[in-house]
Design a protein around this motif. Sequence first.
Motif, PDB file in Angstrom:
ATOM      1  N   ASN A 115     -32.369 -32.675  23.189  1.00  0.00           N
ATOM      2  CA  ASN A 115     -32.148 -33.876  22.378  1.00  0.00           C
ATOM      3  C   ASN A 115     -31.469 -34.915  23.279  1.00  0.00           C
ATOM      4  N   LEU A 116     -32.178 -35.978  23.610  1.00  0.00           N
ATOM      5  CA  LEU A 116     -31.714 -36.954  24.598  1.00  0.00           C
ATOM      6  C   LEU A 116     -31.119 -38.185  23.898  1.00  0.00           C
ATOM      7  N   VAL A 117     -29.985 -38.638  24.414  1.00  0.00           N
ATOM      8  CA  VAL A 117     -29.340 -39.820  23.843  1.00  0.00           C
ATOM      9  C   VAL A 117     -30.141 -41.069  24.201  1.00  0.00           C
ATOM     10  N   ARG A 118     -30.454 -41.859  23.173  1.00  0.00           N
ATOM     11  CA  ARG A 118     -31.179 -43.110  23.374  1.00  0.00           C
ATOM     12  C   ARG A 118     -30.184 -44.260  23.650  1.00  0.00           C
ATOM     13  N   PRO A 119     -30.680 -45.420  24.089  1.00  0.00           N
ATOM     14  CA  PRO A 119     -29.770 -46.557  24.323  1.00  0.00           C
ATOM     15  C   PRO A 119     -28.976 -46.974  23.089  1.00  0.00           C
ATOM     16  N   ASP A 120     -29.539 -46.737  21.864  1.00  0.00           N
ATOM     17  CA  ASP A 120     -28.808 -47.112  20.658  1.00  0.00           C
ATOM     18  C   ASP A 120     -27.807 -46.057  20.219  1.00  0.00           C
ATOM     19  N   GLY A 121     -27.729 -44.924  20.943  1.00  0.00           N
ATOM     20  CA  GLY A 121     -26.746 -43.879  20.636  1.00  0.00           C
ATOM     21  C   GLY A 121     -27.309 -42.701  19.892  1.00  0.00           C
ATOM     22  N   ALA A 168     -44.893 -29.552  17.880  1.00  0.00           N
ATOM     23  CA  ALA A 168     -45.615 -30.646  17.230  1.00  0.00           C
ATOM     24  C   ALA A 168     -44.847 -31.183  16.041  1.00  0.00           C
ATOM     25  N   LEU A 169     -44.022 -30.344  15.407  1.00  0.00           N
ATOM     26  CA  LEU A 169     -43.308 -30.750  14.211  1.00  0.00           C
ATOM     27  C   LEU A 169     -42.135 -31.667  14.502  1.00  0.00           C
ATOM     28  N   ILE A 170     -41.409 -31.396  15.537  1.00  0.00           N
ATOM     29  CA  ILE A 170     -40.144 -32.135  15.692  1.00  0.00           C
ATOM     30  C   ILE A 170     -40.062 -32.992  16.958  1.00  0.00           C
ATOM     31  N   THR A 171     -40.968 -32.865  17.903  1.00  0.00           N
ATOM     32  CA  THR A 171     -40.878 -33.673  19.114  1.00  0.00           C
ATOM     33  C   THR A 171     -41.015 -35.161  18.774  1.00  0.00           C
ATOM     34  N   GLY A 172     -40.111 -35.945  19.288  1.00  0.00           N
ATOM     35  CA  GLY A 172     -40.124 -37.376  19.047  1.00  0.00           C
ATOM     36  C   GLY A 172     -39.305 -37.815  17.856  1.00  0.00           C
ATOM     37  N   ARG A 173     -38.847 -36.834  17.059  1.00  0.00           N
ATOM     38  CA  ARG A 173     -38.036 -37.194  15.886  1.00  0.00           C
ATOM     39  C   ARG A 173     -36.592 -37.462  16.329  1.00  0.00           C
ATOM     40  N   VAL A 174     -35.890 -38.248  15.509  1.00  0.00           N
ATOM     41  CA  VAL A 174     -34.574 -38.754  15.896  1.00  0.00           C
ATOM     42  C   VAL A 174     -33.526 -38.277  14.915  1.00  0.00           C
ATOM     43  N   GLY A 175     -32.384 -37.886  15.462  1.00  0.00           N
ATOM     44  CA  GLY A 175     -31.202 -37.560  14.665  1.00  0.00           C
ATOM     45  C   GLY A 175     -30.100 -38.557  14.961  1.00  0.00           C
ATOM     46  N   SER A 176     -29.360 -38.936  13.934  1.00  0.00           N
ATOM     47  CA  SER A 176     -28.319 -39.946  14.126  1.00  0.00           C
ATOM     48  C   SER A 176     -27.167 -39.404  14.955  1.00  0.00           C
ATOM     49  N   ARG A 177     -26.457 -40.309  15.597  1.00  0.00           N
ATOM     50  CA  ARG A 177     -25.318 -39.919  16.433  1.00  0.00           C
ATOM     51  C   ARG A 177     -24.214 -39.321  15.571  1.00  0.00           C
ATOM     52  N   ALA A 178     -24.033 -39.848  14.377  1.00  0.00           N
ATOM     53  CA  ALA A 178     -22.975 -39.324  13.505  1.00  0.00           C
ATOM     54  C   ALA A 178     -23.247 -37.874  13.122  1.00  0.00           C
ATOM     55  N   SER A 179     -24.524 -37.551  12.817  1.00  0.00           N
ATOM     56  CA  SER A 179     -24.852 -36.167  12.454  1.00  0.00           C
ATOM     57  C   SER A 179     -24.627 -35.228  13.622  1.00  0.00           C
ATOM     58  N   LEU A 215     -25.859 -27.908   6.874  1.00  0.00           N
ATOM     59  CA  LEU A 215     -26.590 -28.826   7.753  1.00  0.00           C
ATOM     60  C   LEU A 215     -28.071 -28.925   7.421  1.00  0.00           C
ATOM     61  N   LEU A 216     -28.477 -28.185   6.403  1.00  0.00           N
ATOM     62  CA  LEU A 216     -29.895 -28.141   6.112  1.00  0.00           C
ATOM     63  C   LEU A 216     -30.442 -29.496   5.630  1.00  0.00           C
ATOM     64  N   GLU A 217     -29.583 -30.349   5.066  1.00  0.00           N
ATOM     65  CA  GLU A 217     -30.033 -31.594   4.488  1.00  0.00           C
ATOM     66  C   GLU A 217     -29.739 -32.825   5.353  1.00  0.00           C
ATOM     67  N   ASP A 218     -29.146 -32.645   6.558  1.00  0.00           N
ATOM     68  CA  ASP A 218     -28.866 -33.845   7.374  1.00  0.00           C
ATOM     69  C   ASP A 218     -30.134 -34.278   8.113  1.00  0.00           C
ATOM     70  N   ASP A 219     -30.020 -35.324   8.912  1.00  0.00           N
ATOM     71  CA  ASP A 219     -31.215 -35.930   9.500  1.00  0.00           C
ATOM     72  C   ASP A 219     -31.544 -35.412  10.888  1.00  0.00           C
ATOM     73  N   VAL A 220     -30.878 -34.362  11.349  1.00  0.00           N
ATOM     74  CA  VAL A 220     -31.190 -33.809  12.658  1.00  0.00           C
ATOM     75  C   VAL A 220     -32.432 -32.932  12.552  1.00  0.00           C
ATOM     76  N   PRO A 221     -33.447 -33.181  13.405  1.00  0.00           N
ATOM     77  CA  PRO A 221     -34.653 -32.347  13.354  1.00  0.00           C
ATOM     78  C   PRO A 221     -34.328 -30.865  13.642  1.00  0.00           C
ATOM     79  N   GLN A 222     -34.906 -29.965  12.861  1.00  0.00           N
ATOM     80  CA  GLN A 222     -34.624 -28.543  13.039  1.00  0.00           C
ATOM     81  C   GLN A 222     -35.828 -27.709  12.601  1.00  0.00           C
ATOM     82  N   TRP A 223     -35.873 -26.471  13.146  1.00  0.00           N
ATOM     83  CA  TRP A 223     -37.017 -25.594  12.876  1.00  0.00           C
ATOM     84  C   TRP A 223     -36.580 -24.235  12.314  1.00  0.00           C
ATOM     85  N   HIS A 224     -35.344 -24.078  11.888  1.00  0.00           N
ATOM     86  CA  HIS A 224     -34.820 -22.783  11.450  1.00  0.00           C
ATOM     87  C   HIS A 224     -35.522 -22.292  10.191  1.00  0.00           C
ATOM     88  N   THR A 225     -35.643 -20.964  10.081  1.00  0.00           N
ATOM     89  CA  THR A 225     -36.263 -20.302   8.908  1.00  0.00           C
ATOM     90  C   THR A 225     -35.270 -19.311   8.316  1.00  0.00           C
TER      91      THR A 225
END
Length: 594
Positions: free
Chosen positions: A53-59, A74-85, A110-120
């Motif tokens: 998960n790489l930090v973007r210029p906007d944080g 394919a499911l999560i590549t390119g998706r963004v998680g907020s810095r606060a999360s 953490l299941l409902e936050d905006d960080v992309p995840q693949w856990h089962t």
Amino acid sequence: METESEPYVRLATLRQLHQVVAELNTARSLADTLQTVVDGIVVGLGYELACVNLVRPDGDLVVAAFAGDPAAEALITGRVGSRASWERRLTMGESWDGLRFIPHTEGWVLLEDDVPQWHTDGPDPRFADEWHPEDRLYAPMYASGGELLGVISVDRPRNGRRPGAWGREALQMYAFQAAIAISNARLRANMQRALVRLEREQQALRASEESFRQAFEYAPSGMAIAEMGGDQHGRLLRTNDALCRLLGRPASVLRRYSFSDLVHPEDIGTLLRTSAEGGRAELRLGRRDGTYVWVSLRNSVVADAADGPRFLLTHVEDIEERKRHELQLAHRASHDSLTGLPNSAELRSRLGARLCRRPQSVRATAVEALDAAYEGHGAHGGNGAHAGYGAYPGGAVEAGGAVGEHGFRPDAYPEPFDYTGAPVVPAPGAPGVPGPGGPGTGPGPYDHHVHAVAPASDIDDGTKGLAVLFCDLDGFKSINDRFGHHTGDAVLIEVARRLTTGVRDGDTVARLGGDEFVVLADGLGAADAADLAVRLRNAIIPPIRVDGRAVRVGASFGIGWASCGMSADEVLRSADQRMYIEKRSRSKAHRRAG
């Protein structure tokens, strides 16, 4: 099952770690480096899934690389998680030195936050260190300055257990090396972008320089670059072909000069007053053959670099034709179209330039001299006043009064006048006004002007003045009536030539109109003016040949004198009246010469 406590397992892990770290530094781009990081975790550190998960210029953090499961990739590549999360996640759970572990017992929030995840989902662990599908292990990556670069996420250890001390240390070491590799990749990417940008700028600069060179060299009008400042200020550094052709000098020769070396002496002040930035001037520049050409100069300042030396770019336009046309128009407006002599307006302008409006008492003696002359011929009343000339208040100088150098009292009228006739306040040092050093000191109010004065009488007393000779042709009307205007015009042209030939350089011969001419001759005494009138009359009398026919005219001259305090019209009327006095004093037979 292999256990981490076994020495050969550690050695094998070190070898794998060394190999995948070495591969980090072989990646050619940032994207390749990120993919190498996650591939190294799957291959060398024993995890089935890994992502960066790489930090973007906007944080915020974006899933930049994934390895281990194409579907999850394919499911999560390119998706963004907020810095606060992400900051929330990195403060939860257990801290394993530089790692952060969040067990499944806490991760459910953490299941409902905006960080992309693949856990089962999965069953509860059967033993204490068994890995649960909802366990989360993060390895933050920091730059050398402590700035967060990104977070490595790993899942599903192949041995099904939570990593022990050795596995944690290996992951932490790998994250440290990955941060260095990512920083270097970013640096290389920035350098490459900078090099590409620099190359583009250099190409644009070269194109701009080439455009300027072509515009400079092939401009239809003259262009020059000169130095600004220093000992060589104004020296020409570069000139184009148009300027070389205009001045008739090669570029190698022009580089020895500045514009101040080439400008006409009368225009040097105009050049010096011209502003460097946006300045304009019309002046004359010297050519190789010694002639001068009228040009228009337009200046602009060009900087060589941000803080480099500044140069003066000068555009030189040939305006010789326009100036010639302007001079022709001005000449037509001020000269007679037939004879080419100055006309009445130009004559009055030149005469008025020599006169100033001094107090009337200053010119009392000049008026007296003229009135005395008129009285001598009996043309006026006993008081000597002339109808067109006017009587002057104050008359003659009072008895016992102090008389100035030219026969006037400077204190008779203490209130001076300027050139418009309005009264002005006398300056300190003027006659009758105490100067800085006391009474009578300092310059007078008219000392800036060389006054025109008239001789006291027709007898030469040594006074030199501006003589005004009014000439009227005798017998011209009969020639015009008898032979036509063509012959009359030819006579006027020849008379103008003879008058011009008979005077000095600097004297003025003007045509008032019809058959009337006026001569202005400065620095003459009464006898000099009389001699000049005789010479000019003798020059006019010889026959004039027109179309094979000889005709003759005579001339009557009246001599007047210009004196400060008089107007140009007053001076001309005075000379005109004297001419008529002289004309009437001779018989008609003597006046008419042809």
